[in-house]
Write an enzyme that holds these catalytic residues in place. Structure first.
Site, short mmCIF file in Angstrom:
data_model
loop_
_atom_site.label_atom_id
_atom_site.label_comp_id
_atom_site.label_asym_id
_atom_site.label_seq_id
_atom_site.Cartn_x
_atom_site.Cartn_y
_atom_site.Cartn_z
N ASN A 1 -1.25 5.80 6.29
CA ASN A 1 -2.40 5.44 7.14
C ASN A 1 -2.21 4.15 7.93
OD1 ASN A 1 -2.70 3.90 4.83
ND2 ASN A 1 -4.93 4.02 4.83
N GLU B 1 -1.86 -1.17 -4.90
CA GLU B 1 -2.98 -1.14 -3.94
C GLU B 1 -3.39 0.32 -3.83
OE1 GLU B 1 -4.43 -3.66 -2.54
OE2 GLU B 1 -3.03 -5.30 -2.91
N LEU B 2 -4.50 0.67 -4.47
CA LEU B 2 -4.83 2.09 -4.63
C LEU B 2 -6.08 2.49 -3.83
CD1 LEU B 2 -3.99 2.23 -8.45
CD2 LEU B 2 -2.47 2.58 -6.49
N CYS C 1 -8.28 2.61 3.39
CA CYS C 1 -8.71 2.44 2.00
C CYS C 1 -9.99 1.60 1.93
CB CYS C 1 -7.62 1.77 1.19
SG CYS C 1 -7.03 0.26 1.95
N GLU D 1 -13.06 9.68 -2.33
CA GLU D 1 -12.64 8.99 -1.11
C GLU D 1 -12.60 10.04 0.01
OE1 GLU D 1 -8.69 7.36 -1.47
OE2 GLU D 1 -9.25 5.61 -0.29
N GLU E 1 -2.30 -8.65 -2.20
CA GLU E 1 -1.33 -8.82 -1.13
C GLU E 1 -1.93 -9.73 -0.07
OE1 GLU E 1 -0.33 -4.75 0.06
OE2 GLU E 1 1.46 -4.91 -1.19
P1 NAP Z 1 -0.06 9.01 -1.75
O1 NAP Z 1 -0.06 10.47 -1.67
O2 NAP Z 1 -0.34 8.37 -3.04
O3 NAP Z 1 1.36 8.55 -1.18
C1 NAP Z 1 1.70 7.21 -1.04
C2 NAP Z 1 3.20 7.05 -1.12
O4 NAP Z 1 3.64 7.42 -2.42
C3 NAP Z 1 3.98 7.90 -0.14
O5 NAP Z 1 5.09 7.18 0.33
C4 NAP Z 1 4.42 9.07 -1.01
O6 NAP Z 1 5.59 9.70 -0.57
C5 NAP Z 1 4.69 8.36 -2.31
N1 NAP Z 1 4.68 9.22 -3.48
C6 NAP Z 1 4.01 10.37 -3.69
N2 NAP Z 1 4.25 10.84 -4.93
C7 NAP Z 1 5.10 9.97 -5.51
C8 NAP Z 1 5.72 9.89 -6.80
N3 NAP Z 1 5.51 10.81 -7.74
N4 NAP Z 1 6.53 8.85 -7.05
C9 NAP Z 1 6.76 7.91 -6.13
N5 NAP Z 1 6.20 7.91 -4.90
C10 NAP Z 1 5.37 8.93 -4.60
O7 NAP Z 1 -1.11 8.35 -0.74
P2 NAP Z 1 -1.34 8.67 0.80
O8 NAP Z 1 -2.04 9.96 0.92
O9 NAP Z 1 -0.07 8.49 1.56
O10 NAP Z 1 -2.29 7.46 1.22
C11 NAP Z 1 -3.65 7.49 1.10
C12 NAP Z 1 -4.11 6.71 -0.11
O11 NAP Z 1 -3.62 5.38 -0.05
C13 NAP Z 1 -5.61 6.58 -0.20
O12 NAP Z 1 -6.03 6.80 -1.51
C14 NAP Z 1 -5.86 5.13 0.22
O13 NAP Z 1 -7.06 4.59 -0.27
C15 NAP Z 1 -4.67 4.47 -0.34
N6 NAP Z 1 -4.46 3.19 0.34
C16 NAP Z 1 -4.73 2.04 -0.34
C17 NAP Z 1 -4.57 0.83 0.29
C18 NAP Z 1 -4.86 -0.46 -0.43
O14 NAP Z 1 -4.44 -1.49 0.07
N7 NAP Z 1 -5.53 -0.45 -1.55
C19 NAP Z 1 -4.13 0.78 1.62
C20 NAP Z 1 -3.86 1.97 2.28
C21 NAP Z 1 -4.03 3.19 1.62
P3 NAP Z 1 5.51 11.08 0.29
O15 NAP Z 1 4.82 10.73 1.55
O16 NAP Z 1 6.93 11.42 0.48
O17 NAP Z 1 4.74 12.05 -0.55
#
Ligand code: NAP
Length: 488
Positions: free
Chosen positions: A162, A261-262, A295, A392, A469
């Site tokens: 994102n 950061e979830l 997020c 979310e 962060e």
């Molecule tokens: P995601 O599905 O959790 O993926 C995030 C990253 O993790 C991607 O690079 C993904 O790779 C990788 N990943 C997936 N499965 C993994 C595993 N088993 N082991 C290691 N890495 C793995 O999240 P997203 O859909 O990309 O992002 C949206 C989420 O991020 C939302 O929940 C949002 O709230 C959260 N977010 C939080 C913050 C914060 O600062 N708190 C900021 C931004 C976003 P692939 O793409 O190759 O699957």
């Protein structure tokens, strides 16, 4: 394999940034992962698909570079980060276009992200030379306590789609300032920006192996292999709470330090005494930055009875007036969602809320393709038990709930497993601060719709994460304190 200078024309060209894994300063070719333009559904480019062996090569490269980088004077490391900031700023328009192409966000959002992302390099160029230490007497007065900070070691950085630039710089900036070398694994949907930034980093003078970038179709296996390697001492992850939990369990096996950061489920509270226009301005930013794919996005609007109807009417007018289109089109204010799956999830949450009695005041149904579009949507009369109140949304949907008392507002705000961000609108600052204190979240915006700032500690409580962060504390995530018990 060598690539042309990033200063050549066409830096925003997707194919230029899909030419290889970036390991030890080399580009290792190999296709495999299609990167799709969410505005059209068409493939922009194919990035390489790292194997476990490639990941181990990246750890080798990070290790080979580690001692030299840690030994480099902080001022010299800072100068490199500062040059990287300048290069990102010089390439801002091309980077914004690249982000917009692979992520879909509207160009004004993408430009805002590049400026925000680059600022982490400037901020941590400044922090690199201010790493704190401690010197004090023991309470007995007989001895001295000296605390130094060492780089924590090789860090694996995992980022979501994102904010393809900012989530990477928010980790790379403090890691490099602290003296760590890193392996960045960007999201499969948006890897081009990460590779583009790596090229700018090399031009800024980042030595080979200090920053490595790899994409893979098997993130679990590849990341687990790196975490199992005793040379890796840090995992910094931004993404969903579900994947974060899995990674915490994996990191426990080798007791790797974790920053997480979830996900979020931000409440947006509007009290009767709020400035309505200011609250609506803030609501539009808090909800619609990145079309809701943030997020920190306001996920639940709690509005006090006296101002509720005027707020819903004002929000509906503003949301209905937004122009939807491809991210890169000049007139676009709301781009597509990242995938068809994301649209399907939003559609399910909205349909379920409507089936339970919510009323749609604008939007409410997915738009036809090509591309993955969902219109700005406002829901009122949303039942608290609807799934949308607890999940979310990650899209341009604003569910509005009514409340009567301050205590009720705080209780509703805290009715979630998440605790990342919250927003409070009231002209009574004492009340706003009191309510902010009562809300279980890492960040509270008061009479503001935007809280992200490289100079502030960003992060969540509860199941929204661990650690912070940005700000002066962000660098501590990449430092290990070392205590010397001293007699002299
Ligand atoms: P995601 O599905 O959790 O993926 C995030 C990253 O993790 C991607 O690079 C993904 O790779 C990788 N990943 C997936 N499965 C993994 C595993 N088993 N082991 C290691 N890495 C793995 O999240 P997203 O859909 O990309 O992002 C949206 C989420 O991020 C939302 O929940 C949002 O709230 C959260 N977010 C939080 C913050 C914060 O600062 N708190 C900021 C931004 C976003 P692939 O793409 O190759 O699957």
């Amino acid at each position: 394999m060598t690539l042309d200078s990033p200063r050549t024309a066409g830096f925003a060209e997707p194919a230029l940034h899909a030419q290889g894994l970036y390991i030890g300063g080399d580009w290792l070719p190999g296709g495999g992962i299609p990167v799709v333009d969410p505005s059209t559904g068409e493939v922009l480019a194919e990035t390489p698909d790292a194997s476990i062996g490639d990941a181990m090569r990246a750890v080798d490269a990070a290790e080979a570079a580690a001692a030299g980088w840690a030994a480099m004077p902080p001022r010299a490391r800072a100068e490199i980060l500062r040059r990287w900031f300048v290069l990102m700023t010089e390439h801002a328009e091309d980077l914004a276009r690249l982000i917009s192409l692979e992520n879909g966000k509207a160009l004004p959002d993408a430009r805002g992200e590049v400026a925000y992302a680059a600022e982490f390099f400037r901020w941590y160029a400044e922090e690199a030379v201010r790493v704190p230490g401690e010197f004090r007497h023991t309470p007995s007065g007989a001895h001295h306590i000296l605390v130094d900070h060492d780089p924590i070691g090789i860090a694996v950085l995992i980022t979501p789609w994102n904010f393809p630039a900012a989530m990477a710089t928010r980790k790379i900036g403090p890691a490099l300032a602290a003296g760590c070398t890193v392996i960045l694994k960007p999201a499969s949907e948006t890897p081009l920006t990460a590779y583009a930034m790596a090229r700018l980093g090399a031009e800024a003078g980042v030595p080979p192996g200090v920053v490595n970038v790899l994409t893979t179709t098997q993130p679990g296996a590849v990341v687990n292999a790196m975490l199992a390697d005793p040379r890796v001492r840090k995992l910094s992850f931004t993404g969903s709470t579900g994947v974060g939990r899995t990674l915490l369990a994996e990191a426990a096996k080798t007791v790797v330090s974790c920053s997480m950061e979830l996900g979020g489920n931000a409440p947006f509270l509007v009290f009767d005494d709020a400035d309505l226009e200011a609250a609506l301005d803030g609501a539009m930013i808090a909800k619609m930055r990145n079309a809701g794919e943030a997020c920190t996005a306001a996920n639940r609007f709690y509005v006090q009875s006296g101002i509720h109807d005027a707020f819903v009417a004002g929000l509906t007018r503003r949301m209905a007036a937004l122009r939807i289109g491809p991210g890169t089109a000049a007139e676009t204010q709301v781009g597509p969602m990242i995938t068809a799956k994301a649209v399907a999830k939003i559609d399910r949450l909205v349909s379920q809320a409507v089936a339970r009695g919510a009323r749609v005041t604008t939007g409410g149904t997915p738009l036809p393709g090509p591309g993955y579009f969902y219109p700005p949507t406002v829901l009122e009369n949303v039942p608290l038990e609807a799934e949308i109140a607890h999940e979310e949304i990650f899209g341009p949907v604003a569910p509005v709930y009514r409340f009567e008392t301050e205590a009720e507002a705080i209780r509703l705000a805290n009715d979630t497993e998440y605790g990342l961000a919250a927003y409070v609108y009231s002209r009574d600052l004492a009340r706003a601060l009191r309510v902010g204190k009562g809300i279980e979240s890492g960040m509270v915006a008061i009479n503001r719709g935007l809280m992200s700032d490289p100079a502030a500690p960003f992060g969540g409580v509860k199941q929204s994460g661990l650690g912070r962060e940005g700000g002066v504390t962000g660098i501590l995530e990449f430092l290990e304190p070392k205590y010397f018990a001293v007699q002299f």
